[in-house]
Design a protein around this motif. Structure first.
Motif, PDB file in Angstrom:
ATOM      1  N   ASP A  26      21.847  70.278 -50.092  1.00 32.52           N
ATOM      2  CA  ASP A  26      22.486  70.486 -51.397  1.00 32.52           C
ATOM      3  C   ASP A  26      23.348  71.743 -51.403  1.00 32.52           C
ATOM      4  O   ASP A  26      23.325  72.536 -52.336  1.00 32.52           O
ATOM      5  CB  ASP A  26      21.428  70.563 -52.502  1.00 32.52           C
ATOM      6  CG  ASP A  26      22.048  70.466 -53.892  1.00 32.52           C
ATOM      7  OD1 ASP A  26      23.106  69.822 -54.017  1.00 32.52           O
ATOM      8  OD2 ASP A  26      21.487  71.048 -54.843  1.00 32.52           O
ATOM      9  N   ILE A  27      24.094  71.925 -50.313  1.00 28.64           N
ATOM     10  CA  ILE A  27      25.026  73.051 -50.199  1.00 28.64           C
ATOM     11  C   ILE A  27      26.442  72.530 -50.372  1.00 28.64           C
ATOM     12  O   ILE A  27      26.829  71.551 -49.728  1.00 28.64           O
ATOM     13  CB  ILE A  27      24.876  73.749 -48.830  1.00 28.64           C
ATOM     14  CG1 ILE A  27      23.488  74.379 -48.708  1.00 28.64           C
ATOM     15  CG2 ILE A  27      25.961  74.815 -48.645  1.00 28.64           C
ATOM     16  CD1 ILE A  27      23.211  74.970 -47.338  1.00 28.64           C
ATOM     17  N   ASN A  28      27.203  73.149 -51.240  1.00 26.83           N
ATOM     18  CA  ASN A  28      28.601  72.769 -51.436  1.00 26.83           C
ATOM     19  C   ASN A  28      29.455  73.390 -50.330  1.00 26.83           C
ATOM     20  O   ASN A  28      29.332  74.584 -50.045  1.00 26.83           O
ATOM     21  CB  ASN A  28      29.102  73.240 -52.801  1.00 26.83           C
ATOM     22  CG  ASN A  28      28.430  72.498 -53.941  1.00 26.83           C
ATOM     23  OD1 ASN A  28      28.166  71.311 -53.837  1.00 26.83           O
ATOM     24  ND2 ASN A  28      28.134  73.202 -55.016  1.00 26.83           N
ATOM     25  N   ILE A  29      30.309  72.606 -49.731  1.00 25.08           N
ATOM     26  CA  ILE A  29      31.094  73.050 -48.583  1.00 25.08           C
ATOM     27  C   ILE A  29      32.578  73.101 -48.928  1.00 25.08           C
ATOM     28  O   ILE A  29      33.139  72.156 -49.494  1.00 25.08           O
ATOM     29  CB  ILE A  29      30.898  72.109 -47.375  1.00 25.08           C
ATOM     30  CG1 ILE A  29      29.413  72.006 -47.007  1.00 25.08           C
ATOM     31  CG2 ILE A  29      31.722  72.596 -46.185  1.00 25.08           C
ATOM     32  CD1 ILE A  29      28.802  73.292 -46.523  1.00 25.08           C
ATOM     33  N   LEU A  30      33.217  74.213 -48.565  1.00 30.44           N
ATOM     34  CA  LEU A  30      34.667  74.331 -48.611  1.00 30.44           C
ATOM     35  C   LEU A  30      35.145  74.519 -47.178  1.00 30.44           C
ATOM     36  O   LEU A  30      34.467  75.175 -46.371  1.00 30.44           O
ATOM     37  CB  LEU A  30      35.098  75.522 -49.473  1.00 30.44           C
ATOM     38  CG  LEU A  30      34.772  75.440 -50.969  1.00 30.44           C
ATOM     39  CD1 LEU A  30      35.218  76.714 -51.665  1.00 30.44           C
ATOM     40  CD2 LEU A  30      35.441  74.236 -51.604  1.00 30.44           C
ATOM     41  N   GLU A  31      36.320  73.972 -46.849  1.00 27.61           N
ATOM     42  CA  GLU A  31      36.805  74.022 -45.477  1.00 27.61           C
ATOM     43  C   GLU A  31      38.210  74.620 -45.398  1.00 27.61           C
ATOM     44  O   GLU A  31      39.049  74.364 -46.264  1.00 27.61           O
ATOM     45  CB  GLU A  31      36.841  72.623 -44.873  1.00 27.61           C
ATOM     46  CG  GLU A  31      35.513  71.904 -44.841  1.00 27.61           C
ATOM     47  CD  GLU A  31      35.647  70.494 -44.292  1.00 27.61           C
ATOM     48  OE1 GLU A  31      36.189  70.341 -43.170  1.00 27.61           O
ATOM     49  OE2 GLU A  31      35.229  69.541 -44.981  1.00 27.61           O
ATOM     50  N   ALA A  32      38.429  75.381 -44.340  1.00 32.01           N
ATOM     51  CA  ALA A  32      39.759  75.917 -44.054  1.00 32.01           C
ATOM     52  C   ALA A  32      39.977  75.837 -42.553  1.00 32.01           C
ATOM     53  O   ALA A  32      39.080  76.149 -41.766  1.00 32.01           O
ATOM     54  CB  ALA A  32      39.877  77.355 -44.537  1.00 32.01           C
ATOM     55  N   GLU A  33      41.182  75.388 -42.155  1.00 30.53           N
ATOM     56  CA  GLU A  33      41.478  75.242 -40.730  1.00 30.53           C
ATOM     57  C   GLU A  33      42.188  76.454 -40.136  1.00 30.53           C
ATOM     58  O   GLU A  33      42.441  76.510 -38.938  1.00 30.53           O
ATOM     59  CB  GLU A  33      42.334  73.991 -40.480  1.00 30.53           C
ATOM     60  CG  GLU A  33      43.737  74.066 -41.072  1.00 30.53           C
ATOM     61  CD  GLU A  33      43.803  73.672 -42.532  1.00 30.53           C
ATOM     62  OE1 GLU A  33      44.932  73.585 -43.062  1.00 30.53           O
ATOM     63  OE2 GLU A  33      42.735  73.451 -43.144  1.00 30.53           O
ATOM     64  N   ASP A  34      42.499  77.453 -40.969  1.00 32.93           N
ATOM     65  CA  ASP A  34      43.112  78.678 -40.449  1.00 32.93           C
ATOM     66  C   ASP A  34      42.705  79.867 -41.316  1.00 32.93           C
ATOM     67  O   ASP A  34      42.143  79.709 -42.411  1.00 32.93           O
ATOM     68  CB  ASP A  34      44.641  78.563 -40.401  1.00 32.93           C
ATOM     69  CG  ASP A  34      45.269  78.331 -41.768  1.00 32.93           C
ATOM     70  OD1 ASP A  34      45.152  79.218 -42.632  1.00 32.93           O
ATOM     71  OD2 ASP A  34      45.876  77.263 -41.973  1.00 32.93           O
ATOM     72  N   GLY A  35      42.978  81.066 -40.812  1.00 34.26           N
ATOM     73  CA  GLY A  35      42.539  82.274 -41.495  1.00 34.26           C
ATOM     74  C   GLY A  35      43.180  82.505 -42.846  1.00 34.26           C
ATOM     75  O   GLY A  35      42.533  82.968 -43.788  1.00 34.26           O
ATOM     76  N   ILE A  36      44.460  82.183 -42.969  1.00 35.38           N
ATOM     77  CA  ILE A  36      45.171  82.412 -44.228  1.00 35.38           C
ATOM     78  C   ILE A  36      44.601  81.540 -45.344  1.00 35.38           C
ATOM     79  O   ILE A  36      44.308  82.026 -46.450  1.00 35.38           O
ATOM     80  CB  ILE A  36      46.681  82.148 -44.053  1.00 35.38           C
ATOM     81  CG1 ILE A  36      47.277  83.173 -43.073  1.00 35.38           C
ATOM     82  CG2 ILE A  36      47.394  82.221 -45.393  1.00 35.38           C
ATOM     83  CD1 ILE A  36      48.729  82.932 -42.740  1.00 35.38           C
ATOM     84  N   LYS A  37      44.401  80.248 -45.051  1.00 32.09           N
ATOM     85  CA  LYS A  37      43.823  79.354 -46.053  1.00 32.09           C
ATOM     86  C   LYS A  37      42.388  79.779 -46.363  1.00 32.09           C
ATOM     87  O   LYS A  37      41.938  79.669 -47.516  1.00 32.09           O
ATOM     88  CB  LYS A  37      43.846  77.912 -45.572  1.00 32.09           C
ATOM     89  CG  LYS A  37      43.311  76.933 -46.609  1.00 32.09           C
ATOM     90  CD  LYS A  37      43.392  75.492 -46.131  1.00 32.09           C
ATOM     91  CE  LYS A  37      42.810  74.542 -47.187  1.00 32.09           C
ATOM     92  NZ  LYS A  37      42.861  73.132 -46.733  1.00 32.09           N
ATOM     93  N   GLY A  38      41.674  80.248 -45.345  1.00 28.57           N
ATOM     94  CA  GLY A  38      40.300  80.697 -45.555  1.00 28.57           C
ATOM     95  C   GLY A  38      40.219  81.819 -46.575  1.00 28.57           C
ATOM     96  O   GLY A  38      39.370  81.803 -47.473  1.00 28.57           O
ATOM     97  N   ILE A  39      41.095  82.794 -46.452  1.00 28.85           N
ATOM     98  CA  ILE A  39      41.118  83.909 -47.397  1.00 28.85           C
ATOM     99  C   ILE A  39      41.496  83.416 -48.794  1.00 28.85           C
ATOM    100  O   ILE A  39      40.927  83.857 -49.798  1.00 28.85           O
ATOM    101  CB  ILE A  39      42.087  85.008 -46.917  1.00 28.85           C
ATOM    102  CG1 ILE A  39      41.516  85.689 -45.662  1.00 28.85           C
ATOM    103  CG2 ILE A  39      42.328  86.048 -48.022  1.00 28.85           C
ATOM    104  CD1 ILE A  39      42.413  86.741 -45.071  1.00 28.85           C
ATOM    105  N   GLU A  40      42.456  82.492 -48.865  1.00 33.29           N
ATOM    106  CA  GLU A  40      42.866  81.947 -50.166  1.00 33.29           C
ATOM    107  C   GLU A  40      41.701  81.247 -50.863  1.00 33.29           C
ATOM    108  O   GLU A  40      41.475  81.443 -52.066  1.00 33.29           O
ATOM    109  CB  GLU A  40      44.025  80.968 -49.971  1.00 33.29           C
ATOM    110  CG  GLU A  40      45.340  81.636 -49.566  1.00 33.29           C
ATOM    111  CD  GLU A  40      46.432  80.624 -49.306  1.00 33.29           C
ATOM    112  OE1 GLU A  40      46.125  79.407 -49.312  1.00 33.29           O
ATOM    113  OE2 GLU A  40      47.592  81.027 -49.106  1.00 33.29           O
TER     114      GLU A  40
END
Length: 228
Positions: A26-40
């Motif tokens: 029951d953990i909500n997951i967000l995904e980013a494929e690069d560092g810039i999107k990750g920070i956003e």
């Protein structure tokens, strides 16, 4: 309440494996494929923990970790193929909470993530209420998890703050490096004793030697020395 985990990893297969295992809890997951999107994504969401690969496009994991640590003490687990001692040490110096090398067992990763998330809950539950420690120009608001020096708030990483409070709660008692590692980094931590020294060094640099009464105990560890 469900926890929210951000995975910053450029390999879709790895993101999918981690997501499949963590969503069972029951953990909500967000995904980013690069560092810039990750920070956003981090800046737009309330994140409880970040799984961060080092070799990612845009901004590498080192840079992402450093930027996030300037704003937050969110838990960060570095995920990378790099296993050299220097790489691990750099990760901890930048404020990472844990370090997992590829290839990894998804079950072990899942267990480790759940242990870290449980530690967050326990820390909140056990947090001392409405208590403020004052020593000369050093003020620590334990309820708000804030540290002030001469009324200026210090930007401390999670491990830096936890170490400071742990030493404070055992004031005038010499604590061994191994004892500190077990308490702050966990008994399953497989890093180096130097991690404690590095974190103490960062605390001294941020707060100032003249304000911070942490004394080195030669060949043993450290003591938060307060004269009553």
């Amino acid at each position: 309440m469900s926890k929210k985990v951000l995975i910053i990893e450029d390999e879709a297969k790895i993101r999918r494996v981690i997501k499949d295992y963590l969503m069972c809890d029951d953990i909500n997951i967000l995904e980013a494929e690069d560092g810039i999107k990750g920070i956003e994504l981090f800046e737009k969401n309330k994140i409880d923990l970040i799984i961060l690969d080092i070799m990612i496009p845009g901004l590498d994991g080192w840079s992402v970790c450093e930027k996030i640590r300037q704003k937050s003490d969110v838990m960060i687990v570095m995920l990378t193929a790099k296993s050299e001692e220097g790489d691990k040490l750099l990760g901890y110096e930048l404020g990472a909470d844990d370090y997992i090398t590829k290839p990894f067992s998804p079950r072990v990763l899942r267990a480790k993530i759940n242990a870290l998330l449980s530690r967050i809950d326990k820390s909140k539950e056990n947090k001392e209420q409405n208590q403020i420690f004052i020593y000369k120009h050093l003020n620590i608001d334990l309820k708000a998890r804030k540290v002030f020096v001469k009324d200026k708030e210090m930007n401390l990483a999670s491990k830096e703050y936890n170490l400071l409070v742990y030493l404070l709660s055992n004031k005038n008692i010499a604590l061994a490096r191994e004892q500190i590692l077990d308490k702050i980094w966990g008994i399953d931590f497989n890093g180096l004793d130097r991690t404690v020294d590095t974190t103490i060094k960062r605390l001294r640099a941020k707060i100032g030697n003249e304000v911070l009464p942490i004394k080195a105990v030669r060949g043993y560890g450290y003591r938060f020395e307060v004269k009553e």
